[in-house]
Write an enzyme that holds these catalytic residues in place. Structure first.
Site, short mmCIF file in Angstrom:
data_model
loop_
_atom_site.label_atom_id
_atom_site.label_comp_id
_atom_site.label_asym_id
_atom_site.label_seq_id
_atom_site.Cartn_x
_atom_site.Cartn_y
_atom_site.Cartn_z
CB VAL A 152 -102.51 -77.08 -34.64
CG1 VAL A 152 -102.35 -75.62 -34.21
CG2 VAL A 152 -103.96 -77.52 -34.43
CE1 TYR A 153 -93.97 -76.77 -34.79
CE2 TYR A 153 -93.81 -78.65 -36.28
CZ TYR A 153 -93.21 -77.62 -35.59
OH TYR A 153 -91.86 -77.42 -35.70
CB ALA A 154 -98.44 -79.56 -40.24
CB SER A 156 -97.80 -72.81 -37.43
OG SER A 156 -96.81 -73.77 -37.04
CE LYS A 157 -92.31 -74.37 -37.18
NZ LYS A 157 -91.41 -73.22 -36.88
#
Length: 242
Positions: A152-154, A156-157
């Site tokens: 999820v975080y990756a 977004s980046k």
């Protein structure tokens, strides 16, 4: 202090701790006046007490109306001038996708992607007529590698890395620069959500970067000749192994 940013006005989101505070401190030490944007009023008061040129601005960027009013509020504290904007505020969601809380996913994507895009939009609308300005974005090594423990975080980046690269191609004609710094694991509060085994492994091997080291890179980006843009810096600890 060498005064490389003497007379400049800057604003940084997520500025009361971690990379945001390190960035603010580096700019303040180089002579800039800095508006520190954060939702933590107590932390803002504590860090801003160290500098006369540090202006605290308490804002919850997840509040849609507050986000819309960010740039006017910044300009009210800088005599109507903004030379540097650092979009740094962010959230982290790690672990397996199936274990992620949907509400946490919404909050993270809102702050890491939507808020950055909206803030940068508003800053560009201010800077473009002036034909000068610098925009920095805190990205992540996760923007360049499909990290298996943080889908999820990756994601977004990856989105924000694309945003920086495409926006640069729209705004360079106006004399504006935009670039991102993509660090590997940095010693900040975001690591509190890392899987415990990964965090322990990173600490034991010395594979973490200090926020102050990222701030040095941001200063390097800001102090290049105007004809040069550092679009993306990927930095990681030497001992870090994905």
């Amino acid at each position: 202090m060498s005064g490389k940013l003497e007379g400049k006005f800057a604003a940084i989101t997520g500025a009361a701790s971690g990379i945001g505070w390190a960035s603010a401190k580096a700019m303040l030490d180089e002579g800039a006046t800095v508006v520190l944007v954060d939702r933590d009023a107590d932390a803002l008061a504590r860090v801003c007490a160290e500098y006369d040129r540090a202006q605290p601005l308490e804002v919850d960027l997840l509040d849609t109306q507050a986000c819309k009013n960010l740039v006017p509020q910044i300009l009210s504290l800088t005599d109507g001038t903004l030379d540097i904007f650092h979009a740094n505020a962010g959230l982290y969601v790690g672990g397996d996708l199936v274990d992620a809380d949907p509400d946490a996913i919404d909050r993270m994507l809102q702050l890491n992607v939507n808020v950055v895009m909206k803030n940068v939009r508003d800053v560009v609308r201010y800077m473009a007529p002036r034909k000068t300005g610098d925009i920095l974005v805190t990205s992540s090594l996760a923007a360049h590698f499909p990290t298996p423990w943080e889908p999820v975080y990756a994601s977004s980046k990856w989105a924000i890395d694309c945003f920086v690269q495409t926006t640069r191609r729209q705004i360079f004609k106006d004399g504006l620069r935009i670039g991102s710094v993509s660090p590997g694991p940095v010693v900040t509060s975001l690591l509190s959500d890392w899987p415990e085994d990964k965090l322990a492994e990173a600490k034991a091997s010395g594979s973490l970067v200090e926020a102050e080291e990222i701030a040095e890179i941001l200063l390097f980006m800001l102090t290049r000749p105007r004809g040069m843009t550092i679009r993306d810096v990927v930095v990681m600890p030497t001992n870090f192994d994905l």
